[in-house]
Design an enzyme around this catalytic site. Structure first.
Site, short mmCIF file in Angstrom:
data_model
loop_
_atom_site.label_atom_id
_atom_site.label_comp_id
_atom_site.label_asym_id
_atom_site.label_seq_id
_atom_site.Cartn_x
_atom_site.Cartn_y
_atom_site.Cartn_z
N CYS A 170 0.85 -1.17 0.03
CA CYS A 170 0.13 0.00 0.00
C CYS A 170 0.73 1.31 0.11
CB CYS A 170 -0.90 0.16 1.23
SG CYS A 170 -2.08 -1.14 1.18
C1 UDX Z 1 -0.53 -0.05 5.31
C2 UDX Z 1 -1.64 0.80 6.50
O1 UDX Z 1 -1.39 0.88 7.50
C3 UDX Z 1 -3.09 0.39 6.13
O2 UDX Z 1 -4.09 1.13 6.89
C4 UDX Z 1 -3.35 0.16 4.82
O3 UDX Z 1 -4.74 -0.30 4.45
C5 UDX Z 1 -2.37 -0.78 3.85
O4 UDX Z 1 -1.13 -0.21 4.26
P1 UDX Z 1 0.50 -2.44 5.80
O5 UDX Z 1 1.14 -2.18 4.44
O6 UDX Z 1 -0.10 -3.65 6.20
O7 UDX Z 1 -0.64 -1.39 6.13
O8 UDX Z 1 1.61 -2.22 6.93
P2 UDX Z 1 1.96 -1.02 8.14
O9 UDX Z 1 2.13 -2.01 9.26
O10 UDX Z 1 1.39 0.08 8.18
O11 UDX Z 1 3.50 -0.73 7.58
C6 UDX Z 1 3.86 -0.29 6.55
C7 UDX Z 1 5.26 -0.22 6.41
O12 UDX Z 1 5.79 0.96 7.19
C8 UDX Z 1 5.96 -1.33 6.69
O13 UDX Z 1 7.30 -1.65 5.85
C9 UDX Z 1 6.66 -1.07 8.13
O14 UDX Z 1 7.64 -1.51 8.30
C10 UDX Z 1 6.88 0.56 7.90
N1 UDX Z 1 6.62 0.98 9.27
C11 UDX Z 1 5.63 1.17 9.83
C12 UDX Z 1 7.89 1.81 9.76
O15 UDX Z 1 9.01 1.81 9.03
N2 UDX Z 1 7.78 2.68 10.97
C13 UDX Z 1 6.52 2.70 11.47
O16 UDX Z 1 6.56 3.15 12.61
C14 UDX Z 1 5.39 1.81 11.07
#
Ligand code: UDX
Length: 440
Positions: A270
């Protein structure tokens, strides 16, 4: 609970979690997919994807309560549904904009079926689509192929998902909000009926408003991550611990502590795609977003920080480098846009031998990274390695200590996700570099 029958088109992460979760509430759900293998698996309560809790949920709603069935038959799905969610993929095109091929051809087929069917049905776009798509693409296609009129013969809405992989089922059950963009009140109310048992605000907006909320939400969260990663890079130079900074920031309720974990950048299905799509849209509209351009630029460079930190410790050429974690984040086997891909390929291009271990993403990772060795345990990956990079923060890596790393040939450790006890490692003679901290 009013008896509303639900159809879900597409059984990917979003479609299947949505369908199974609505069935869990007690709704009758029929899921349509074009892949026979997936349909068969779902009907045997076997999840075609890895998602926490999905196995138990499917066993309950498919086998025990018999509320969810999967099918290849579009007409049957439509006949047996009052509200039909469209949860098909919207991949990125080369220029970052989204590709609507799947949605368009499905909507055409749905329209053709609708032409010869009685009863008012409400179509709901669940896929993430560019603002304006539901109104300007889906609505005219449905009208053209069905010969019916939106708002009179059928309803139309847009209901974005905010599910995090790995937490999708609990996110579905306890959302912060439900956003329903609808072409009219009737469509809104049809969709709202499904969410009446939810303990959160249900926002009514236009279909374009709902589409924009999804993009703006993901882009904002991605901005927080790129922001903290940039702060982390500055902290490293100053010997400041970025976690303490993030903690202090997060205590301000206006900021919130969430999505302020510094690391190797965001990946997944996403964030990268959605930020690129909103950026491409802003350019098309001649309102080019400077913030989104920076968010993407920072995220492109961030995985390379691991390589730069490692090069500060040793020459990479000819060395054996272990990668701990490959999935784009823990608790998933999803490799889409994973920072590990950039890191592994960069190491290979610099002449390293790369050995990786991921607790569950081995199979998906082998397809994307065929030129590295895939181990079955952290121990196997670490054995005889000259260096290690922690790429994904799987819980099992938190417990690794100098005793586990002693199996390595070298002493160089890069903690890209800030999960290791670097003091203990340094006290035991390891050279450790941590994103957003760089210990002495
Ligand atoms: C995301 C959105 O959170 C969700 O609402 C949407 O519908 C789909 O995309 P997702 O892709 O499953 O969900 O993962 P998420 O847990 O949000 O993390 C996304 C990325 O950001 C990951 O690579 C994660 O490692 C990174 N991340 C997240 C960070 O580097 N730091 C953070 O503090 C949070």
């Amino acid at each position: 609970m009013e008896k509303v029958r639900i159809g879900v088109i597409g059984t990917g992460y979003v479609g299947l979690v949505t369908g199974a979760s609505f069935a869990n509430i007690g709704f009758e759900v029929m899921c349509l997919d074009v892949v026979e293998k997936k349909v068969n698996m779902i009907n045997q309560a076997i999840p075609p994807i890895f998602e926490n809790g999905l196995q138990d949920l499917l066993t309950d709603v498919v086998k025990e309560r018999k509320l969810l069935t999967a099918t290849l038959n579009r007409r049957e799905t439509l006949e047996k549904s009052d509200v039909i969610f469209i949860a098909l993929p919207t991949p990125s095109s080369a220029d970052g904009s989204i590709d609507l091929t799947y949605i368009k051809s499905e909507v055409e087929e749905l329209g053709k079926e609708l032409r010869t069917m009685d009863g008012y049905k409400t179509f709901v776009v669940k896929s993430t689509v560019i603002p304006g798509t539901t109104k300007n693409v889906v609505l005219p296609l449905l009208e053209k192929y069905s010969g019916k009129k939106a708002g009179i013969d059928f309803g139309l809405a847009m209901n974005p998902e905010f599910l995090m992989e790995g937490l999708a089922i609990s996110n579905f059950q306890k959302p912060d909000r439900v956003v329903i963009g609808a072409i009219d009140d009737r469509s809104f109310n049809e969709v709202k009926k499904l969410y009446l048992s939810f303990n959160c605000e249900i926002q009514q907006t236009t279909t374009s408003g709902a589409e924009m909320i999804k993009y703006a939400a993901n882009s904002f969260l991605a901005t927080k991550i790129s922001y903290i990663n940039e702060i982390a890079n500055i902290c490293e130079e100053l010997g400041i611990d970025v976690s303490e900074v993030a903690y202090g920031l997060g205590l301000d309720e206006r900021i919130s502590p969430k999505f302020l974990r510094a690391g190797l950048g965001f990946g997944g299905s996403c964030f990268p795609k959605d930020v690129k799509a909103l950026y491409a849209l802003s350019k098309d509209l001649n309102r080019t977003s400077k913030i989104l351009s920076a968010v993407l630029g920072i995220n492109e460079l961030q995985p390379m920080r691991a390589i730069q930190l490692l090069e500060g410790l040793m020459d990479i050429k000819g060395k054996r480098v272990a990668l701990l974690g490959l999935a784009f984040k823990p608790d998933t086997d999803d490799m889409r846009e994973a920072p590990s891909i950039v890191i592994a390929n960069e190491l290979l291009s610099k002449g390293a031998v790369v050995v990786a271990y991921d607790p569950i993403a081995k199979d998906t990772a082998m397809a994307v990274l065929p030129n590295i060795t895939h181990s079955n345990s952290a121990e196997e990956a670490l054995k005889d390695a000259d260096a290690v990079i922690v790429v994904t923060e799987w819980k099992e890596f938190n417990n690794l200590s100098s005793k586990d790393f002693a199996i390595m040939r070298g002493k160089n450790i890069i903690d890209g996700r800030r999960v290791l006890d670097w003091k203990e490692l340094i006290n035991n003679g390891f050279n450790v570099k941590v994103i957003g901290q760089s210990p002495p």
